[in-house]
Design a protein around this motif. Structure first.
Motif, PDB file in Angstrom:
ATOM      1  N   THR A 231      11.060  64.062  -9.009  1.00  0.00           N
ATOM      2  CA  THR A 231      10.503  64.926  -7.951  1.00  0.00           C
ATOM      3  C   THR A 231      10.180  64.095  -6.705  1.00  0.00           C
ATOM      4  O   THR A 231      10.391  64.552  -5.578  1.00  0.00           O
ATOM      5  N   MET A 232       9.677  62.883  -6.920  1.00  0.00           N
ATOM      6  CA  MET A 232       9.335  62.027  -5.779  1.00  0.00           C
ATOM      7  C   MET A 232      10.600  61.679  -4.977  1.00  0.00           C
ATOM      8  O   MET A 232      10.582  61.706  -3.743  1.00  0.00           O
ATOM      9  N   ILE A 233      11.690  61.381  -5.686  1.00  0.00           N
ATOM     10  CA  ILE A 233      12.944  61.050  -4.989  1.00  0.00           C
ATOM     11  C   ILE A 233      13.479  62.285  -4.256  1.00  0.00           C
ATOM     12  O   ILE A 233      13.904  62.204  -3.100  1.00  0.00           O
ATOM     13  N   LEU A 234      13.416  63.434  -4.937  1.00  0.00           N
ATOM     14  CA  LEU A 234      13.884  64.678  -4.286  1.00  0.00           C
ATOM     15  C   LEU A 234      13.084  64.945  -3.018  1.00  0.00           C
ATOM     16  O   LEU A 234      13.624  65.379  -1.996  1.00  0.00           O
ATOM     17  N   SER A 235      11.797  64.659  -3.094  1.00  0.00           N
ATOM     18  CA  SER A 235      10.921  64.885  -1.947  1.00  0.00           C
ATOM     19  C   SER A 235      11.298  63.966  -0.778  1.00  0.00           C
ATOM     20  O   SER A 235      11.299  64.387   0.386  1.00  0.00           O
ATOM     21  N   ILE A 236      11.638  62.724  -1.097  1.00  0.00           N
ATOM     22  CA  ILE A 236      12.063  61.777  -0.051  1.00  0.00           C
ATOM     23  C   ILE A 236      13.374  62.252   0.588  1.00  0.00           C
ATOM     24  O   ILE A 236      13.529  62.236   1.810  1.00  0.00           O
TER      25      ILE A 236
ATOM     26  N   ARG B 184      21.382  60.237 -12.766  1.00  0.00           N
ATOM     27  CA  ARG B 184      21.034  61.370 -13.633  1.00  0.00           C
ATOM     28  C   ARG B 184      20.861  62.644 -12.806  1.00  0.00           C
ATOM     29  O   ARG B 184      21.387  63.696 -13.157  1.00  0.00           O
ATOM     30  N   ILE B 185      20.140  62.541 -11.683  1.00  0.00           N
ATOM     31  CA  ILE B 185      19.912  63.762 -10.894  1.00  0.00           C
ATOM     32  C   ILE B 185      21.185  64.188 -10.142  1.00  0.00           C
ATOM     33  O   ILE B 185      21.353  65.353  -9.827  1.00  0.00           O
ATOM     34  N   GLU B 186      22.062  63.223  -9.917  1.00  0.00           N
ATOM     35  CA  GLU B 186      23.356  63.589  -9.311  1.00  0.00           C
ATOM     36  C   GLU B 186      24.206  64.357 -10.333  1.00  0.00           C
ATOM     37  O   GLU B 186      24.811  65.376  -9.996  1.00  0.00           O
ATOM     38  N   ASP B 187      24.220  63.849 -11.577  1.00  0.00           N
ATOM     39  CA  ASP B 187      24.973  64.543 -12.634  1.00  0.00           C
ATOM     40  C   ASP B 187      24.424  65.945 -12.872  1.00  0.00           C
ATOM     41  O   ASP B 187      25.156  66.846 -13.263  1.00  0.00           O
ATOM     42  N   ALA B 188      23.119  66.102 -12.641  1.00  0.00           N
ATOM     43  CA  ALA B 188      22.493  67.424 -12.823  1.00  0.00           C
ATOM     44  C   ALA B 188      22.722  68.333 -11.614  1.00  0.00           C
ATOM     45  O   ALA B 188      22.281  69.488 -11.613  1.00  0.00           O
ATOM     46  N   GLY B 189      23.383  67.799 -10.588  1.00  0.00           N
ATOM     47  CA  GLY B 189      23.705  68.592  -9.397  1.00  0.00           C
ATOM     48  C   GLY B 189      22.542  68.754  -8.434  1.00  0.00           C
ATOM     49  O   GLY B 189      22.590  69.608  -7.545  1.00  0.00           O
TER      50      GLY B 189
ATOM     51  N   SER C  90      22.021  62.908  -0.661  1.00  0.00           N
ATOM     52  CA  SER C  90      21.369  64.024   0.041  1.00  0.00           C
ATOM     53  C   SER C  90      21.095  65.146  -0.960  1.00  0.00           C
ATOM     54  O   SER C  90      21.734  65.225  -2.006  1.00  0.00           O
ATOM     55  N   LEU C  91      20.144  65.977  -0.581  1.00  0.00           N
ATOM     56  CA  LEU C  91      19.684  67.038  -1.483  1.00  0.00           C
ATOM     57  C   LEU C  91      20.676  68.217  -1.491  1.00  0.00           C
ATOM     58  O   LEU C  91      21.221  68.560  -0.450  1.00  0.00           O
ATOM     59  N   THR C  92      20.888  68.819  -2.639  1.00  0.00           N
ATOM     60  CA  THR C  92      21.705  70.038  -2.717  1.00  0.00           C
ATOM     61  C   THR C  92      20.745  71.244  -2.743  1.00  0.00           C
ATOM     62  O   THR C  92      19.521  71.054  -2.863  1.00  0.00           O
ATOM     63  N   SER C  93      21.300  72.442  -2.669  1.00  0.00           N
ATOM     64  CA  SER C  93      20.414  73.627  -2.700  1.00  0.00           C
ATOM     65  C   SER C  93      19.723  73.725  -4.077  1.00  0.00           C
ATOM     66  O   SER C  93      18.565  74.135  -4.168  1.00  0.00           O
ATOM     67  N   LYS C  94      20.456  73.293  -5.125  1.00  0.00           N
ATOM     68  CA  LYS C  94      19.854  73.289  -6.467  1.00  0.00           C
ATOM     69  C   LYS C  94      18.693  72.286  -6.515  1.00  0.00           C
ATOM     70  O   LYS C  94      17.648  72.545  -7.120  1.00  0.00           O
ATOM     71  N   GLY C  95      18.901  71.159  -5.850  1.00  0.00           N
ATOM     72  CA  GLY C  95      17.863  70.136  -5.791  1.00  0.00           C
ATOM     73  C   GLY C  95      16.633  70.620  -5.041  1.00  0.00           C
ATOM     74  O   GLY C  95      15.502  70.291  -5.399  1.00  0.00           O
ATOM     75  N   ARG C  96      16.886  71.410  -3.999  1.00  0.00           N
ATOM     76  CA  ARG C  96      15.771  71.939  -3.196  1.00  0.00           C
ATOM     77  C   ARG C  96      14.920  72.894  -4.045  1.00  0.00           C
ATOM     78  O   ARG C  96      13.688  72.862  -3.979  1.00  0.00           O
TER      79      ARG C  96
END
Lengths: 115, 242
Positions: free
Chosen positions: A16-21, A57-62, A84-90
């Motif tokens: 979550t911290m990486i996604l937030s960055i 890991r988070i890239e493989d998860a999309g 960069s973040l994807t819409s799924k990541g957002r």
């Protein structure tokens, strides 16, 4: 000064911290670590190599997508991936923020000793 | 590139069973990161050895990083890559020995793979001679194994030779174009005059077509292999002292 928080203490929240960055700006691995430590105002110390397994890991998860950095800067040697973040990541980030708020409220109420 | 930093990265990445693309990416990203922190530390400490140690320390425990990287690769992919590693040429292995090992391995692999259709075929067809028997599948495996042996034996000097990439690509492209045009011509002849007539016209040329198609495929595979191996050669040549 408070003793710094080590990477293994935030392991469950690193995604979550990486996604937030990445929600603020796309970055490469080195930059992500810098931004995390800056956001932690010197109180967060990560073993920097441990960020890559999380990114894969988070890239493989999309949740994020990665592209090779363009060599415009004239930098020689191996290339870096820009994440960069994807819409799924957002969406995952939003869910992560909600979970974190609940966690802080519940655990804070217990540990904080406000009774 | 800094060899000490490359060795530090290679110690983490080499034991991981991962596809070549993923491994190359791990190497490149970890190296970039390590190089960046090394330069930061060097600016602070003004001592190369101390900066190297500080950078290694900041990167983290190699065992932990390796274990985490392994977890990021699906289990089935790890198993596949572990076995794929054995079909690559091992350090110090001679060309003939490698070609022989590859050919035998491929023949054995095919024999096992074809065992299922061979058994199914014999069960379905009984004594009917119009279907191929088990001997056909064994022969097919041996022929394919022999072809692999010859292809690998011929390919290795070409892979090791410098400056052949562009020629390979041209030959491969020419072969593929020729094969494509032959197929189109064949199809048109079939439409215009019927299968038997077109076959009669083309049959004398069959060895040439087979040669061109084979050469086309061979060149493209070789070019691909050479390009991939070029990316990893610098890393594979590193000697790691554990």
């Amino acid at each position: 000064m408070e003793s710094p928080i080590q990477g293994n203490q935030v392991r469950g929240h690193l995604d979550t911290m990486i996604l937030s960055i990445l929600d603020r700006e796309e970055s490469h691995g080195f930059d992500i670590v810098k931004r995390l430590e800056q956001a932690g105002e010197g109180s967060l110390k990560l073993k920097e190599g441990t960020i890559y397994p999380v990114l894969y890991r988070i890239e493989d998860a999309g949740l994020v997508k990665a592209k090779w950095e363009k060599n415009d800067s004239g930098r020689k040697g191996p290339r870096r991936k820009i994440y960069s973040l994807t819409s799924k990541g957002r969406k995952k980030l939003e869910a992560g923020r909600t979970e974190w708020t609940q966690f802080v409220n519940i655990v804070g109420a217990i540990v904080g000793g406000a009774a | 590139m800094n060899t000490s930093l490359m060795i530090a990265v290679e110690k983490i990445v080499r034991p991981i069973d991962a596809p070549l693309v993923r491994k190359t990416r791990m190497r490149e990203e970890l190296y970039c990161h390590l190089e960046a922190i090394y330069h930061e530390e060097l600016a602070k400490l003004d001592d190369k050895q101390a900066a190297f140690q500080a950078a290694i320390n900041r990167l983290g425990d190699p065992e932990t990083i390796r274990a985490e990287l392994r977890k990021s690769i699906p289990r089935w992919n790890q198993i596949l890559c572990k076995y794929f590693h054995y079909i690559l040429r091992q350090p110090g292995e001679g060309r003939v020995r490698y070609a022989l090992r590859f050919g035998l391995g491929y023949a054995l692999f095919l024999a096992v793979l074809l065992l299922v259709p061979a058994v199914m075929n014999s069960l379905l067809s009984g004594n009917d001679q119009q279907y191929p028997g088990a001997s056909f599948f064994v022969l097919l495996s041996l022929v394919m194994g022999w072809n692999s042996f010859v292809a690998i034996l011929c390919a290795q000097p070409l892979i090791e030779r410098k400056g052949i990439n562009s020629h390979l690509w041209r030959f491969g492209f020419a072969g593929a174009c020729f094969g494509f045009s032959v197929t189109v011509t064949h199809f048109l002849l079939w439409v215009v005059s019927g299968w038997q007539d077109s076959l009669a016209i083309l049959l004398p040329w069959a060895p040439l077509f087979v040669f061109c198609a084979g050469w086309g495929i061979f060149s493209i595979v070789l070019w691909h292999l050479k390009t991939e191996l070029k990316q990893t050669r610098d890393w594979d040549d590193l000697e790691l002292a554990y």
